[in-house]
Design a protein around this motif. Structure first.
Motif, PDB file in Angstrom:
ATOM      1  N   PHE A 150       0.830  -1.201   0.000  1.00  0.00           N
ATOM      2  CA  PHE A 150       0.000   0.000   0.000  1.00  0.00           C
ATOM      3  C   PHE A 150       0.866   1.254   0.000  1.00  0.00           C
ATOM      4  CE2 PHE A 150       1.018  -0.682   4.423  1.00  0.00           C
ATOM      5  CZ  PHE A 150       1.251   0.599   4.917  1.00  0.00           C
ATOM      6  N   ASN A 151       0.265   2.343  -0.505  1.00  0.00           N
ATOM      7  CA  ASN A 151       0.773   3.698  -0.333  1.00  0.00           C
ATOM      8  C   ASN A 151      -0.301   4.480   0.396  1.00  0.00           C
ATOM      9  OD1 ASN A 151       3.332   3.617  -1.641  1.00  0.00           O
ATOM     10  ND2 ASN A 151       2.287   3.625  -3.636  1.00  0.00           N
ATOM     11  N   GLY A 152       0.062   5.150   1.495  1.00  0.00           N
ATOM     12  CA  GLY A 152      -0.894   5.960   2.259  1.00  0.00           C
ATOM     13  C   GLY A 152      -0.582   7.436   2.101  1.00  0.00           C
ATOM     14  N   THR A 153      -1.620   8.235   1.682  1.00  0.00           N
ATOM     15  CA  THR A 153      -1.433   9.673   1.487  1.00  0.00           C
ATOM     16  C   THR A 153      -2.585  10.440   2.135  1.00  0.00           C
ATOM     17  OG1 THR A 153      -2.647   9.755  -0.604  1.00  0.00           O
ATOM     18  CG2 THR A 153      -0.293   9.229  -0.724  1.00  0.00           C
ATOM     19  N   LEU A 154      -2.352  11.755   2.330  1.00  0.00           N
ATOM     20  CA  LEU A 154      -3.425  12.649   2.737  1.00  0.00           C
ATOM     21  C   LEU A 154      -4.181  13.051   1.487  1.00  0.00           C
ATOM     22  CD1 LEU A 154      -1.376  14.880   5.241  1.00  0.00           C
ATOM     23  CD2 LEU A 154      -2.612  12.734   5.688  1.00  0.00           C
ATOM     24  N   LEU A 155      -5.307  13.825   1.680  1.00  0.00           N
ATOM     25  CA  LEU A 155      -6.101  14.237   0.516  1.00  0.00           C
ATOM     26  C   LEU A 155      -5.295  15.069  -0.465  1.00  0.00           C
ATOM     27  CD1 LEU A 155      -9.656  15.044   1.952  1.00  0.00           C
ATOM     28  CD2 LEU A 155      -9.080  13.384   0.165  1.00  0.00           C
ATOM     29  N   ASP A 156      -4.312  15.839   0.059  1.00  0.00           N
ATOM     30  CA  ASP A 156      -3.513  16.689  -0.815  1.00  0.00           C
ATOM     31  C   ASP A 156      -2.399  15.923  -1.518  1.00  0.00           C
ATOM     32  OD1 ASP A 156      -1.782  16.159   1.224  1.00  0.00           O
ATOM     33  OD2 ASP A 156      -1.529  18.235   1.885  1.00  0.00           O
ATOM     34  N   GLY A 157      -2.320  14.589  -1.315  1.00  0.00           N
ATOM     35  CA  GLY A 157      -1.325  13.763  -1.981  1.00  0.00           C
ATOM     36  C   GLY A 157      -0.040  13.565  -1.217  1.00  0.00           C
ATOM     37  N   LYS A 158       0.067  14.151  -0.051  1.00  0.00           N
ATOM     38  CA  LYS A 158       1.280  14.003   0.748  1.00  0.00           C
ATOM     39  C   LYS A 158       1.348  12.588   1.335  1.00  0.00           C
ATOM     40  CE  LYS A 158       3.770  15.922   4.695  1.00  0.00           C
ATOM     41  NZ  LYS A 158       3.741  16.929   5.794  1.00  0.00           N
ATOM     42  N   LYS A 159       2.436  11.884   1.026  1.00  0.00           N
ATOM     43  CA  LYS A 159       2.577  10.497   1.482  1.00  0.00           C
ATOM     44  C   LYS A 159       3.022  10.469   2.935  1.00  0.00           C
ATOM     45  CE  LYS A 159       5.812   8.006  -0.470  1.00  0.00           C
ATOM     46  NZ  LYS A 159       6.510   7.170  -1.467  1.00  0.00           N
ATOM     47  N   PHE A 160       2.339   9.634   3.730  1.00  0.00           N
ATOM     48  CA  PHE A 160       2.741   9.485   5.122  1.00  0.00           C
ATOM     49  C   PHE A 160       3.284   8.090   5.436  1.00  0.00           C
ATOM     50  CE2 PHE A 160      -1.822   8.557   5.016  1.00  0.00           C
ATOM     51  CZ  PHE A 160      -1.891   7.324   5.655  1.00  0.00           C
ATOM     52  N   GLU A 161       2.989   7.115   4.603  1.00  0.00           N
ATOM     53  CA  GLU A 161       3.509   5.755   4.831  1.00  0.00           C
ATOM     54  C   GLU A 161       3.401   4.934   3.553  1.00  0.00           C
ATOM     55  OE1 GLU A 161       3.291   2.102   8.104  1.00  0.00           O
ATOM     56  OE2 GLU A 161       1.650   3.551   7.984  1.00  0.00           O
ATOM     57  N   SER A 162       4.346   3.973   3.362  1.00  0.00           N
ATOM     58  CA  SER A 162       4.324   3.111   2.168  1.00  0.00           C
ATOM     59  C   SER A 162       5.039   1.803   2.467  1.00  0.00           C
ATOM     60  CB  SER A 162       5.001   3.801   0.988  1.00  0.00           C
ATOM     61  OG  SER A 162       5.152   2.889  -0.098  1.00  0.00           O
ATOM     62  N   SER A 163       4.349   0.693   2.224  1.00  0.00           N
ATOM     63  CA  SER A 163       4.995  -0.619   2.380  1.00  0.00           C
ATOM     64  C   SER A 163       6.021  -0.833   1.272  1.00  0.00           C
ATOM     65  CB  SER A 163       3.941  -1.731   2.351  1.00  0.00           C
ATOM     66  OG  SER A 163       3.316  -1.796   1.077  1.00  0.00           O
ATOM     67  N   HIS A 164       5.787  -0.214   0.104  1.00  0.00           N
ATOM     68  CA  HIS A 164       6.756  -0.317  -0.994  1.00  0.00           C
ATOM     69  C   HIS A 164       8.103   0.246  -0.560  1.00  0.00           C
ATOM     70  CE1 HIS A 164       3.706  -1.523  -3.964  1.00  0.00           C
ATOM     71  NE2 HIS A 164       2.911  -0.606  -3.409  1.00  0.00           N
ATOM     72  N   ASP A 165       8.048   1.394   0.114  1.00  0.00           N
ATOM     73  CA  ASP A 165       9.284   2.019   0.580  1.00  0.00           C
ATOM     74  C   ASP A 165       9.997   1.137   1.612  1.00  0.00           C
ATOM     75  OD1 ASP A 165       8.654   4.113  -1.045  1.00  0.00           O
ATOM     76  OD2 ASP A 165       7.914   5.423   0.567  1.00  0.00           O
ATOM     77  N   LYS A 166       9.230   0.463   2.430  1.00  0.00           N
ATOM     78  CA  LYS A 166       9.816  -0.418   3.442  1.00  0.00           C
ATOM     79  C   LYS A 166      10.334  -1.723   2.836  1.00  0.00           C
ATOM     80  CE  LYS A 166       6.812   1.180   7.220  1.00  0.00           C
ATOM     81  NZ  LYS A 166       5.776   0.761   8.193  1.00  0.00           N
ATOM     82  N   GLY A 167       9.818  -2.057   1.632  1.00  0.00           N
ATOM     83  CA  GLY A 167      10.211  -3.319   1.007  1.00  0.00           C
ATOM     84  C   GLY A 167       9.592  -4.514   1.678  1.00  0.00           C
TER      85      GLY A 167
END
Length: 535
Positions: free
Chosen positions: A52-69
């Motif tokens: 998953f990629n988690g973002t706010l409504l404005d598109g700002k990313k706060f967390e990503s499993s992709h980034d964690k690998g």
């Protein structure tokens, strides 16, 4: 007046709240990528693995499993691992499906937010890719893709198997392939050498069968995964083709394909036989053929010269019989196999058989002569060696009378042996149909020529026809032929006369200078003074 004012104010207030997104707004699901095939959807109580990629409504990313690998793994419907909106948002998903989940604050972190990352009353957006799902009630699933019509034996626990496979994760990611390595996977079933799910999935398979085996994580590599290829909590899919299987209790299986009407004798231990064969593995792969070499395989049976399984299978067969022989590895080439021809097995016949090997064999012991041999003073032929006929024929002629007819069967060790002769293959049994037309008196064994009376005395002057004190081969030949013509001597019958005379000459020419002298003849005579048969 005040009532109207208050009413207006109330209406305005309602419109404002509506536009600002009420805490009671529901989860919004956008299924923007759905796979064509979806055999199963996520249900409450299932375990899932997703990126998953988690973002706010404005598109700002706060967390990503992709980034964690590392994908998220958890159980759906408990509400104790992830926020409620995400827990509900994955319900009904298919593996490889992508969803965009818009989650209102009351289904996310509400009025408190989450530290400095997510402010209070914040709507969140998650882009989710489902990788895997399973349930603790799941069992190994097997789907037969193809199966041979003839299946005499199926895989059972403790069998040794050889199979090819492609291994993928549930989302189709390939993690391993025996095809790519060009080598089957060889192991025991039900003995702990395989993951539990594969042990179960291989049961009941036939050689040549292809099936799909789906294994849930707890019957696979569980929470540990396997290296970099298989992540923790991964369901596995194997496309398997069974190449071979056997059990240590298996023995040789023989199927008679053809039996001749007449069988005067069956093979027994200690026999020497010649046979043709095609050798294949159980999946039909040809590894050797005597037909292609146009040469029979020749050997003793029951004496350990061929693999144990073939030793057994070749006993009790008739000339001309054809049979199909299946030999398990422990009665064939075992762990080592036969390099370049037969793969090894943990626990294969002459250069010809398998793990398990299947050999179709045509057997023959006897080379038949279609034309009767007339035995008398004969030129050298396929049954004569240098200086005499083969021992078996020599023995077979003993006691014959003129006019008698006889069939003589000569085994190879009394015939031409391993070397064979002109039109006789190596190690061939020979059959002769004999008719004795004429009989001549022979000479003692070991002699090429004998005098019928006293020899000339002195001998050398009689041999030296031109009286030059030297006797070359031509002069020696003329002398011997004159003795035979005058009835004074007899040469060994059945052998070319020129060959006999040359051998006699070489025997007398002590210094090998191409002529016999009186001294050489004297030296030879002194060794055996009482007789003159030395010629």
């Amino acid at each position: 007046m005040e009532l109207k004012y208050m009413l207006v104010i109330a209406v305005i207030s309602v419109i404002y709240v509506k536009c600002d997104s009420s805490p009671l707004d529901d989860l919004v699901i956008d299924r923007y990528s759905i796979p064509a095939l979806c055999p199963r959807e996520v249900q409450t109580g299932d375990y899932v693995r997703y990126h998953f990629n988690g973002t706010l409504l404005d598109g700002k990313k706060f967390e990503s499993s992709h980034d964690k690998g590392k994908p998220f793994v958890g159980q759906v419907g408990l509400g104790s691992v992830v926020i409620t909106g995400l827990d509900r948002g994955v319900l009904g998903m298919c593996v490889n499906e992508r969803r965009k989940l818009t989650i209102p604050p009351h289904l996310a972190y509400g009025v408190l937010g989450a530290g400095t990352v997510i402010p209070p009353d914040t709507t969140l957006v998650f882009d989710v890719l489902l990788l895997d799902l399973w349930n603790t009630d799941d069992k190994v699933q097997t789907i037969t893709l193809s199966k041979p019509q003839d299946c005499k034996r199926k895989v059972v626990s403790t069998d040794f198997v050889r199979y090819h496979y492609n291994g993928t994760l549930l989302n189709g990611t390939l993690f391993d392939s025996s095809h790519a390595r060009g080598q089957t996977y060889d192991t025991y079933v039900g003995q702990g050498y395989l993951i539990k799910g594969m042990d179960m999935g291989l049961l009941g398979m036939c050689v040549g069968e292809r099936r799909s085996i789906i294994i849930p994580p707890f019957l696979g590599y569980e929470d540990k995964g396997y290296g970099n290829q298989i992540p923790p909590y991964a369901s596995l899919m194997f496309d398997v083709v069974l190449v071979d299987h056997f059990h240590t209790n298996d023995t040789v299986v023989s199927e008679i394909l053809y039996t001749p009407e007449l069988c005067s004798r069956k093979s027994v231990s200690g026999d020497y036989i010649r046979y043709h064969y095609n050798g294949t593995l159980q999946d039909g792969t040809l590894f050797d053929s005597s037909y292609q070499r146009n040469s029979t395989y020749n050997t003793y049976i029951g004496m350990g010269f061929v693999i144990l399984g073939m030793d057994k299978a070749l006993q009790g067969v008739c000339v001309g019989e054809k049979k199909k022989v299946t030999i398990p590895p422990h009665l064939a080439y075992g762990e080592k196999g036969l390099e370049g021809m037969i793969p090894g097995s943990v626990i294969r016949p002459p250069k010809s058989m398998t793990s398990s090997s299947t050999v179709t064999t045509a057997l023959s012991w006897t080379t038949l002569c279609s034309t009767p041999q007339i035995v008398i003073i004969c030129p050298l032929g396929p049954s004569w060696g240098a200086g005499k006929i083969i021992q078996g024929l020599d023995d077979g002629l003993q006691g014959m009378c003129v006019g008698e007819k006889r069939v003589v069967i000569v085994p190879p060790h009394l015939g031409h042996g391993e070397s064979g002769a002109a039109e006789v293959p190596s190690s061939a049994v020979l059959l002769f149909e004999l008719e004795l037309l004429e009989l001549q008196k022979g000479i003692p064994d070991g002699y090429l020529f004998v005098w019928l009376g006293d020899s000339p005395d002195p001998l050398f002057p009689a041999m030296d026809l031109n009286k030059d004190q030297e006797v070359p081969l031509e002069e020696f030949t003329e002398f011997i032929q004159s003795q035979i013509t005058e009835g004074k001597g007899r040469m060994r019958p059945g052998i070319d006369g020129e060959v006999v005379i040359k051998d006699m000459f070489v025997n007398q020419d002590r210094n090998k200078d191409g002529k016999i002298t009186a001294e050489e003849l004297k030296l030879k005579s002194d060794e055996d003074p009482p007789k003159h048969e030395e010629l």
